[in-house]
Write a protein that holds these residues in place. Sequence first.
Motif, short mmCIF file in Angstrom:
data_model
loop_
_atom_site.label_atom_id
_atom_site.label_comp_id
_atom_site.label_asym_id
_atom_site.label_seq_id
_atom_site.Cartn_x
_atom_site.Cartn_y
_atom_site.Cartn_z
N VAL A 105 0.84 -1.20 0.00
CA VAL A 105 0.00 0.00 0.00
C VAL A 105 0.88 1.25 0.00
O VAL A 105 0.65 2.21 -0.75
N CYS A 106 1.90 1.23 0.82
CA CYS A 106 2.80 2.39 0.93
C CYS A 106 3.56 2.62 -0.38
O CYS A 106 3.69 3.75 -0.84
N ILE A 107 4.01 1.52 -1.00
CA ILE A 107 4.71 1.63 -2.29
C ILE A 107 3.78 2.26 -3.34
O ILE A 107 4.17 3.15 -4.09
N GLN A 108 2.52 1.80 -3.36
CA GLN A 108 1.56 2.35 -4.33
C GLN A 108 1.40 3.85 -4.14
O GLN A 108 1.32 4.61 -5.10
N ARG A 109 1.35 4.26 -2.87
CA ARG A 109 1.17 5.69 -2.60
C ARG A 109 2.37 6.51 -3.08
O ARG A 109 2.22 7.59 -3.63
N ILE A 110 3.58 5.95 -2.88
CA ILE A 110 4.78 6.68 -3.34
C ILE A 110 4.79 6.75 -4.86
O ILE A 110 5.06 7.80 -5.46
N ARG A 111 4.45 5.63 -5.50
CA ARG A 111 4.45 5.61 -6.97
C ARG A 111 3.47 6.64 -7.53
O ARG A 111 3.76 7.31 -8.52
N LYS A 112 2.31 6.75 -6.89
CA LYS A 112 1.30 7.70 -7.38
C LYS A 112 1.83 9.13 -7.36
O LYS A 112 1.38 9.97 -8.12
N LYS A 113 2.77 9.38 -6.45
CA LYS A 113 3.32 10.74 -6.36
C LYS A 113 4.47 10.95 -7.34
O LYS A 113 4.68 12.04 -7.82
N ILE A 114 5.21 9.87 -7.61
CA ILE A 114 6.41 10.02 -8.46
C ILE A 114 6.08 9.80 -9.94
O ILE A 114 6.55 10.54 -10.80
N ASP A 115 5.26 8.79 -10.21
CA ASP A 115 5.05 8.38 -11.61
C ASP A 115 4.56 9.51 -12.53
O ASP A 115 5.00 9.59 -13.68
N PRO A 116 3.65 10.39 -12.08
CA PRO A 116 3.20 11.43 -13.00
C PRO A 116 4.31 12.41 -13.38
O PRO A 116 4.19 13.13 -14.37
N ILE A 117 5.40 12.45 -12.60
CA ILE A 117 6.44 13.45 -12.87
C ILE A 117 7.55 12.89 -13.75
O ILE A 117 8.29 13.62 -14.38
N ASP A 118 7.70 11.57 -13.77
CA ASP A 118 8.76 10.98 -14.60
C ASP A 118 8.21 9.72 -15.26
O ASP A 118 7.53 8.93 -14.61
N GLU A 119 8.52 9.55 -16.55
CA GLU A 119 7.89 8.43 -17.27
C GLU A 119 8.46 7.08 -16.85
O GLU A 119 7.81 6.06 -17.01
N ALA A 120 9.69 7.06 -16.32
CA ALA A 120 10.29 5.76 -15.95
C ALA A 120 9.67 5.23 -14.66
O ALA A 120 9.21 5.99 -13.83
N VAL A 121 9.66 3.90 -14.52
CA VAL A 121 9.20 3.30 -13.26
C VAL A 121 10.42 3.13 -12.37
O VAL A 121 11.34 2.37 -12.69
N TRP A 122 10.48 3.89 -11.29
CA TRP A 122 11.68 3.85 -10.45
C TRP A 122 11.61 2.80 -9.37
O TRP A 122 12.60 2.23 -8.97
#
Length: 235
Positions: A201-218
């Motif tokens: 759940v926590c990973i999903q929340r972080i991804r939701k914040k990062i993914d829109p700003i950079d196209e790569a999956v970090w």
Amino acid sequence: MLVNVLFVEDEAKIANFVRAGLKEQGFVVDYCDNGDEGYLRALDNEYDVIVLDIMLPGKDGLSILKLLRRQGRNAPVILLTARNELDDRLEGLNLGADDYIAKPFFVEELAARIHAVVRRSVSDVYDGLRLRQNLLGVGPIKLDRITREVTCNHQAIELTSREFNLLEYLMRSPGRVFTRTQILEHVWGYDFNPNTNVVDVCIQRIRKKIDPIDEAVWIESIRGVGYRFRKPDPC
Ligand code: CA
């Protein structure tokens, strides 16, 4: 701030006791029982403190210290010494150890020494000495461990304290896969119920914040294992 400790000690009895004690005191402990592995881990990861036994199978503690300093690695080092190893202690300090502690010792004392060297290394930031340790940058993501600010492509990202700690934990070792249990143990505390899905759940929340700003999956999911922070392609 989470304090990440690499602990290298071959005597199982001392090792178990110290690991449990340090974790109880809130440290994140990465442990290994021989000098060769300890040296490689110290090279691959950014630790806040390295606690090194001197007499070790493989590379001994003083050789590890010497090699790390020669490579320009400045993480504070605390040496564990036996009572009769005064010469080793002096040599260790000459080689760039930050402190030493004589066996036998109380875990509380080691914990206090760790806090002291971390405090010193954090205040050195303002002299520019250990800047690298407190600013983590991987790909477009930058994380400041003191101000706890995170940016992606220079855009600020608001994270909760837990999200920040999890991101920091993964970003310290890009390319290394962490199991859910390891993440739980390090970010939530070591007696957390392992059947929970809080990590996902926590990973999903972080991804939701990062993914829109950079196209790569970090933050990559490793099926059946856990997660890792992507290692950027070499330029
Ligand atoms: Ca030993």
